[in-house]
Motif scaffolding. Structure first.
Motif, PDB file in Angstrom:
ATOM      1  N   ALA A  74       0.913  -1.363  -0.054  1.00 25.77           N
ATOM      2  CA  ALA A  74      -0.014   0.019   0.054  1.00 25.77           C
ATOM      3  C   ALA A  74       0.788   1.371  -0.125  1.00 25.77           C
ATOM      4  CB  ALA A  74      -0.953   0.055   1.229  1.00 25.77           C
ATOM      5  N   GLY A  75       2.143   1.204   0.272  1.00 21.90           N
ATOM      6  CA  GLY A  75       3.036   2.121   0.388  1.00 21.90           C
ATOM      7  C   GLY A  75       2.933   3.170   1.686  1.00 21.90           C
ATOM      8  N   ASN A  76       2.204   2.613   2.611  1.00 19.73           N
ATOM      9  CA  ASN A  76       2.170   3.535   3.625  1.00 19.73           C
ATOM     10  C   ASN A  76       2.871   3.068   5.036  1.00 19.73           C
ATOM     11  OD1 ASN A  76       0.300   1.773   4.085  1.00 19.73           O
ATOM     12  ND2 ASN A  76      -0.822   2.935   5.610  1.00 19.73           N
ATOM     13  N   LEU A  77       3.601   2.075   4.810  1.00 16.29           N
ATOM     14  CA  LEU A  77       4.576   1.441   5.564  1.00 16.29           C
ATOM     15  C   LEU A  77       5.905   1.202   5.311  1.00 16.29           C
ATOM     16  CD1 LEU A  77       2.136  -1.131   7.483  1.00 16.29           C
ATOM     17  CD2 LEU A  77       2.977   1.017   8.554  1.00 16.29           C
ATOM     18  N   VAL A  78       6.756   1.669   6.258  1.00 17.85           N
ATOM     19  CA  VAL A  78       8.107   1.358   5.616  1.00 17.85           C
ATOM     20  C   VAL A  78       8.711   0.715   6.939  1.00 17.85           C
ATOM     21  CG1 VAL A  78       9.029   3.562   6.334  1.00 17.85           C
ATOM     22  CG2 VAL A  78      10.311   2.188   4.711  1.00 17.85           C
ATOM     23  N   TYR A  79       9.761  -0.361   6.617  1.00 14.39           N
ATOM     24  CA  TYR A  79      10.416  -1.012   7.804  1.00 14.39           C
ATOM     25  C   TYR A  79      12.007  -0.977   7.695  1.00 14.39           C
ATOM     26  CZ  TYR A  79       5.592  -3.105   8.054  1.00 14.39           C
ATOM     27  OH  TYR A  79       4.580  -3.164   8.166  1.00 14.39           O
ATOM     28  N   LEU A  80      12.621  -1.029   8.610  1.00 15.41           N
ATOM     29  CA  LEU A  80      14.069  -1.161   8.584  1.00 15.41           C
ATOM     30  C   LEU A  80      14.521  -2.344   9.515  1.00 15.41           C
ATOM     31  CD1 LEU A  80      16.784  -0.041   7.561  1.00 15.41           C
ATOM     32  CD2 LEU A  80      16.888   1.334   9.770  1.00 15.41           C
ATOM     33  N   GLN A  81      14.851  -3.497   8.861  1.00 18.62           N
ATOM     34  CA  GLN A  81      15.369  -4.529   9.725  1.00 18.62           C
ATOM     35  C   GLN A  81      16.928  -4.428   9.843  1.00 18.62           C
ATOM     36  OE1 GLN A  81      13.754  -7.277  10.940  1.00 18.62           O
ATOM     37  NE2 GLN A  81      15.753  -7.827  12.066  1.00 18.62           N
ATOM     38  N   MET A  82      17.239  -4.322  11.273  1.00 22.53           N
ATOM     39  CA  MET A  82      18.587  -4.112  11.512  1.00 22.53           C
ATOM     40  C   MET A  82      19.036  -5.421  12.396  1.00 22.53           C
ATOM     41  SD  MET A  82      18.410  -0.172  12.917  1.00 22.53           S
ATOM     42  CE  MET A  82      17.318  -0.671  14.323  1.00 22.53           C
ATOM     43  N   ASN A  83      20.097  -5.922  11.747  1.00 20.71           N
ATOM     44  CA  ASN A  83      20.897  -7.136  12.197  1.00 20.71           C
ATOM     45  C   ASN A  83      22.408  -7.009  12.514  1.00 20.71           C
ATOM     46  OD1 ASN A  83      18.421  -8.771  11.761  1.00 20.71           O
ATOM     47  ND2 ASN A  83      18.939  -9.294   9.802  1.00 20.71           N
ATOM     48  N   SER A  84      22.793  -7.715  13.132  1.00 24.34           N
ATOM     49  CA  SER A  84      24.301  -7.669  13.446  1.00 24.34           C
ATOM     50  C   SER A  84      24.619  -6.174  14.184  1.00 24.34           C
ATOM     51  CB  SER A  84      25.193  -8.117  12.392  1.00 24.34           C
ATOM     52  OG  SER A  84      24.858  -9.428  11.868  1.00 24.34           O
ATOM     53  N   LEU A  85      24.047  -5.621  14.819  1.00 20.84           N
ATOM     54  CA  LEU A  85      24.034  -4.378  15.277  1.00 20.84           C
ATOM     55  C   LEU A  85      25.292  -4.164  15.912  1.00 20.84           C
ATOM     56  CD1 LEU A  85      20.360  -3.729  16.494  1.00 20.84           C
ATOM     57  CD2 LEU A  85      21.676  -2.406  15.005  1.00 20.84           C
ATOM     58  N   LYS A  86      25.798  -3.092  16.040  1.00 17.40           N
ATOM     59  CA  LYS A  86      27.086  -2.572  16.517  1.00 17.40           C
ATOM     60  C   LYS A  86      26.747  -1.416  17.513  1.00 17.40           C
ATOM     61  CE  LYS A  86      29.466  -3.869  12.401  1.00 17.40           C
ATOM     62  NZ  LYS A  86      30.305  -3.429  11.137  1.00 17.40           N
ATOM     63  N   PRO A  87      27.757  -0.998  18.434  1.00 18.34           N
ATOM     64  CA  PRO A  87      27.636   0.044  19.176  1.00 18.34           C
ATOM     65  C   PRO A  87      27.667   1.443  18.611  1.00 18.34           C
ATOM     66  CG  PRO A  87      29.245  -1.464  20.342  1.00 18.34           C
ATOM     67  CD  PRO A  87      28.968  -2.018  18.850  1.00 18.34           C
ATOM     68  N   GLU A  88      28.308   1.376  17.275  1.00 15.02           N
ATOM     69  CA  GLU A  88      28.253   2.715  16.441  1.00 15.02           C
ATOM     70  C   GLU A  88      27.042   2.820  15.797  1.00 15.02           C
ATOM     71  OE1 GLU A  88      30.533   0.257  16.545  1.00 15.02           O
ATOM     72  OE2 GLU A  88      31.228  -0.319  14.504  1.00 15.02           O
ATOM     73  N   ASP A  89      26.052   1.897  15.723  1.00 15.89           N
ATOM     74  CA  ASP A  89      24.759   2.116  15.332  1.00 15.89           C
ATOM     75  C   ASP A  89      23.843   2.871  16.401  1.00 15.89           C
ATOM     76  OD1 ASP A  89      24.916  -1.073  13.864  1.00 15.89           O
ATOM     77  OD2 ASP A  89      25.043   0.586  12.892  1.00 15.89           O
ATOM     78  N   THR A  90      24.069   3.277  17.309  1.00 14.43           N
ATOM     79  CA  THR A  90      23.575   3.986  18.459  1.00 14.43           C
ATOM     80  C   THR A  90      23.201   5.289  17.804  1.00 14.43           C
ATOM     81  OG1 THR A  90      24.456   2.607  20.234  1.00 14.43           O
ATOM     82  CG2 THR A  90      23.502   4.834  20.918  1.00 14.43           C
ATOM     83  N   ALA A  91      22.058   5.775  17.734  1.00 16.76           N
ATOM     84  CA  ALA A  91      21.571   7.068  17.595  1.00 16.76           C
ATOM     85  C   ALA A  91      20.009   7.173  17.563  1.00 16.76           C
ATOM     86  CB  ALA A  91      21.933   7.061  15.704  1.00 16.76           C
ATOM     87  N   VAL A  92      19.594   8.326  17.116  1.00 12.86           N
ATOM     88  CA  VAL A  92      17.966   8.518  17.020  1.00 12.86           C
ATOM     89  C   VAL A  92      17.846   8.403  15.551  1.00 12.86           C
ATOM     90  CG1 VAL A  92      16.087  10.185  17.293  1.00 12.86           C
ATOM     91  CG2 VAL A  92      18.104  10.030  18.809  1.00 12.86           C
ATOM     92  N   TYR A  93      16.886   7.354  15.288  1.00  8.89           N
ATOM     93  CA  TYR A  93      16.467   7.110  13.858  1.00  8.89           C
ATOM     94  C   TYR A  93      15.265   7.770  13.545  1.00  8.89           C
ATOM     95  CZ  TYR A  93      20.307   3.440  13.705  1.00  8.89           C
ATOM     96  OH  TYR A  93      21.486   2.734  13.504  1.00  8.89           O
TER      97      TYR A  93
END
Length: 120
Positions: A74-93
């Motif tokens: 439908a185009g109104n939902l977007v997802y971000l699957q994040m795997n193998s997370l690292k400390p440097e991925d820490t942030a406000v998304y």
């Protein structure tokens, strides 16, 4: 106008996974690209991943192979699957929508942001 609401952030250990969701409402027919940006303390906001209505994707080099962006039909939902997370991925998304208004004006809208914290 387009409104964006993110969910799914949280605290995870390094190597873990999280899935962010963003629900778009309003003039969603005008959206051309939905994406995710992030901003860590003291750093500039940066693109993480984006997807156009045609399905073309763009990823930051730092997340390639670990993160996957997807959209519902439908185009109104977007997802971000994040795997193998690292400390440097820490942030406000932040969820982001780019599009064109009925008058032909480009726009960019942002969600309120969701915190992702990766502990080492």
């Amino acid at each position: 106008q387009v409104q964006l609401v993110e969910s799914g952030g949280g605290l995870v250990q390094a190597g873990g996974s999280l899935r962010l969701s963003c629900a778009a409402s309003g003039s969603i027919f005008s959206i051309s690209t939905l994406g995710w940006y992030r901003q860590a303390p003291g750093k500039q906001r940066e693109l993480v991943a984006a997807m156009t209505t045609s399905g073309k994707t763009n990823y930051a080099d730092s997340v390639k192979g670990r993160f996957t962006i997807s959209r519902d039909n439908a185009g109104n939902l977007v997802y971000l699957q994040m795997n193998s997370l690292k400390p440097e991925d820490t942030a406000v998304y932040y969820c982001n929508a780019d599009g064109v208004t009925a008058r032909g004006t480009d726009y960019r809208h942002w969600g309120q942001g969701t915190q992702v914290t990766v502990s080492s």
